[in-house]
Design an enzyme around this catalytic site. Structure first.
Site, PDB file in Angstrom:
ATOM      1  CG  ASP A  73      -2.252   1.014   1.232  1.00 33.34           C
ATOM      2  OD1 ASP A  73      -2.265   1.524   0.035  1.00 33.34           O
ATOM      3  OD2 ASP A  73      -3.053   0.916   2.132  1.00 33.34           O
ATOM      4  CG  HIS A 116      -0.061   1.645  -9.146  1.00 33.96           C
ATOM      5  ND1 HIS A 116      -0.262   1.533  -8.031  1.00 33.96           N
ATOM      6  CD2 HIS A 116      -1.122   2.270  -9.657  1.00 33.96           C
ATOM      7  CE1 HIS A 116      -1.436   1.765  -7.470  1.00 33.96           C
ATOM      8  NE2 HIS A 116      -1.996   2.525  -8.548  1.00 33.96           N
ATOM      9  CG  LEU A 162       9.962 -16.858  -3.736  1.00 35.90           C
ATOM     10  CD1 LEU A 162       9.976 -16.907  -2.368  1.00 35.90           C
ATOM     11  CD2 LEU A 162      10.540 -15.381  -4.363  1.00 35.90           C
TER      12      LEU A 162
HETATM   13  C1  FPP Z   1      -2.188  -0.064  -3.446  1.00 31.51           C
HETATM   14  O1  FPP Z   1      -1.325   1.387  -3.459  1.00 31.51           O
HETATM   15  C2  FPP Z   1      -1.179  -0.637  -4.566  1.00 31.51           C
HETATM   16  C3  FPP Z   1      -2.119  -1.330  -5.719  1.00 31.51           C
HETATM   17  C4  FPP Z   1      -3.800  -1.589  -5.628  1.00 31.51           C
HETATM   18  C5  FPP Z   1      -1.434  -1.906  -6.659  1.00 31.51           C
HETATM   19  C6  FPP Z   1      -0.102  -2.705  -6.682  1.00 31.51           C
HETATM   20  C7  FPP Z   1       0.456  -3.174  -7.818  1.00 31.51           C
HETATM   21  C8  FPP Z   1       1.991  -2.897  -7.958  1.00 31.51           C
HETATM   22  C9  FPP Z   1       2.864  -2.521  -6.834  1.00 31.51           C
HETATM   23  C10 FPP Z   1       2.267  -3.563  -9.275  1.00 31.51           C
HETATM   24  C11 FPP Z   1       2.913  -5.044  -8.910  1.00 31.51           C
HETATM   25  C12 FPP Z   1       3.257  -5.657 -10.184  1.00 31.51           C
HETATM   26  C13 FPP Z   1       3.236  -6.867 -10.189  1.00 31.51           C
HETATM   27  C14 FPP Z   1       3.349  -7.692 -11.590  1.00 31.51           C
HETATM   28  C15 FPP Z   1       3.344  -7.818  -9.248  1.00 31.51           C
HETATM   29  P1  FPP Z   1      -2.380   2.631  -3.425  1.00 31.51           P
HETATM   30  O2  FPP Z   1      -2.661   2.931  -5.133  1.00 31.51           O
HETATM   31  O3  FPP Z   1      -3.580   2.222  -2.674  1.00 31.51           O
HETATM   32  O4  FPP Z   1      -1.641   3.824  -2.579  1.00 31.51           O
HETATM   33  P2  FPP Z   1      -2.271   4.711  -1.801  1.00 31.51           P
HETATM   34  O5  FPP Z   1      -3.109   4.153  -0.658  1.00 31.51           O
HETATM   35  O6  FPP Z   1      -1.197   5.662  -1.454  1.00 31.51           O
HETATM   36  O7  FPP Z   1      -3.412   5.488  -2.682  1.00 31.51           O
END
Ligand code: FPP
Length: 258
Positions: free
Chosen positions: A28, A45, A139
């Site tokens: 997050d 992201h 892994l």
């Molecule tokens: C939450 O942060 C994050 C997500 C919903 C997406 C996470 C995805 C990635 C890190 C890409 C990973 C890729 C692969 C292929 C594994 P948020 O957007 O809710 O953050 P915020 O709380 O600050 O708004």
């Protein structure tokens, strides 16, 4: 009178280990990381993918058996349409680019969740990456995509209900032990360590069944900033937890000393 039970060998094993066999992470804080830099959310992201790479490599080299990352929840479809589209594109590009690298590192990739809702191109990339890495013995890297813990449990319960309907099983035989093999992560140990970055302290419909005995680690650090040092902090914290699995502290210390 209390029923006296033997302590299962698997419980003893988990109590003695200082390195988690399975780590589960809610990544997050990507949006806030980007917004703090005056960037659009999807840049967060993208930066999050770099953190994913680091954590996968670190877990693989330490001998962690499984790592499950929550990349997209069944509730994330409610996000603005553009953000969802960009996330799907990021998943497609990342899987395409990283599959061979994972394979070279002997990592087995697996995706859990209801993939039917994903664009066809993403489903293809997932299948290709899973096929390519299926025989690897290092892994197991699990990506939870369009995943929800309640969905997982309901799906497993449906499988058991089908067996009851077919007359293979009586309703009284529906037990946790019979349900577990139908969960999406049935062949992996349950997570020992759960990490959530970004400051929130909740499980958000992640691996609800599987996290029953996990140690829960919450950090304010935003996901793109979760680097090797941060994972070491979490692992160090974990190694100092006394895991009890319903036993007393004294019993646990006796098992550790044996
Ligand atoms: C939450 O942060 C994050 C997500 C919903 C997406 C996470 C995805 C990635 C890190 C890409 C990973 C890729 C692969 C292929 C594994 P948020 O957007 O809710 O953050 P915020 O709380 O600050 O708004």
């Amino acid at each position: 009178m209390s029923k006296h039970e033997e302590i299962p060998a698997a419980v003893g094993d988990r109590i003695r280990r200082s390195l988690p066999r399975h780590i589960a992470i809610i990544m997050d804080g990507n949006g806030r990381w980007a917004q703090a830099r005056g960037l659009p959310r999807h840049r967060g992201h993208k930066a999050g993918v770099e953190a994913v790479r680091g954590v996968v490599e670190q877990c693989a080299s330490k001998g962690v058996e499984a790592l499950t990352l929550f990349a997209f929840s069944s509730e994330n479809w409610r996000r603005p349409r553009t953000e969802v589209r960009l996330l799907m594109e990021l998943f497609i590009a990342t899987l395409g680019r990283e599959a061979r690298r994972l394979h070279r590192n002997n990592v087995r990739l697996r995706v859990i969740g209801d993939r039917d809702a994903f664009p066809a191109r993403l489903r293809e990339r997932i299948r290709d990456a899973e096929d390519l890495t299926a025989g690897n013995s290092g892994l197991t890297f699990v990506i939870a995509g369009n995943y929800g813990g309640r969905w997982d449990i309901a799906h497993a319960a449906r499988r058991l209900a089908e067996r009851v309907e077919a007359g293979e099983l009586a309703a009284r035989d529906v037990t946790p032990e019979r349900l577990r093999p139908h969960l999406s992560s049935h062949d992996l140990p349950d997570p020992d360590l759960f990490i959530r970055t970004g400051g929130e302290q909740r499980i958000s419909n992640f691996l609800l069944w599987q996290l029953a005995y996990a140690e829960l680690y919450f950090t304010e650090v935003l996901w793109p900033d979760f680097d090797a040092r941060e994972l070491e902090h979490a692992l160090d914290w974990f190694s100092r937890r006394q895991r009890r699995f319903g036993l007393t502290g004294q019993q646990v210390e006796a098992i550790k000393g044996a």
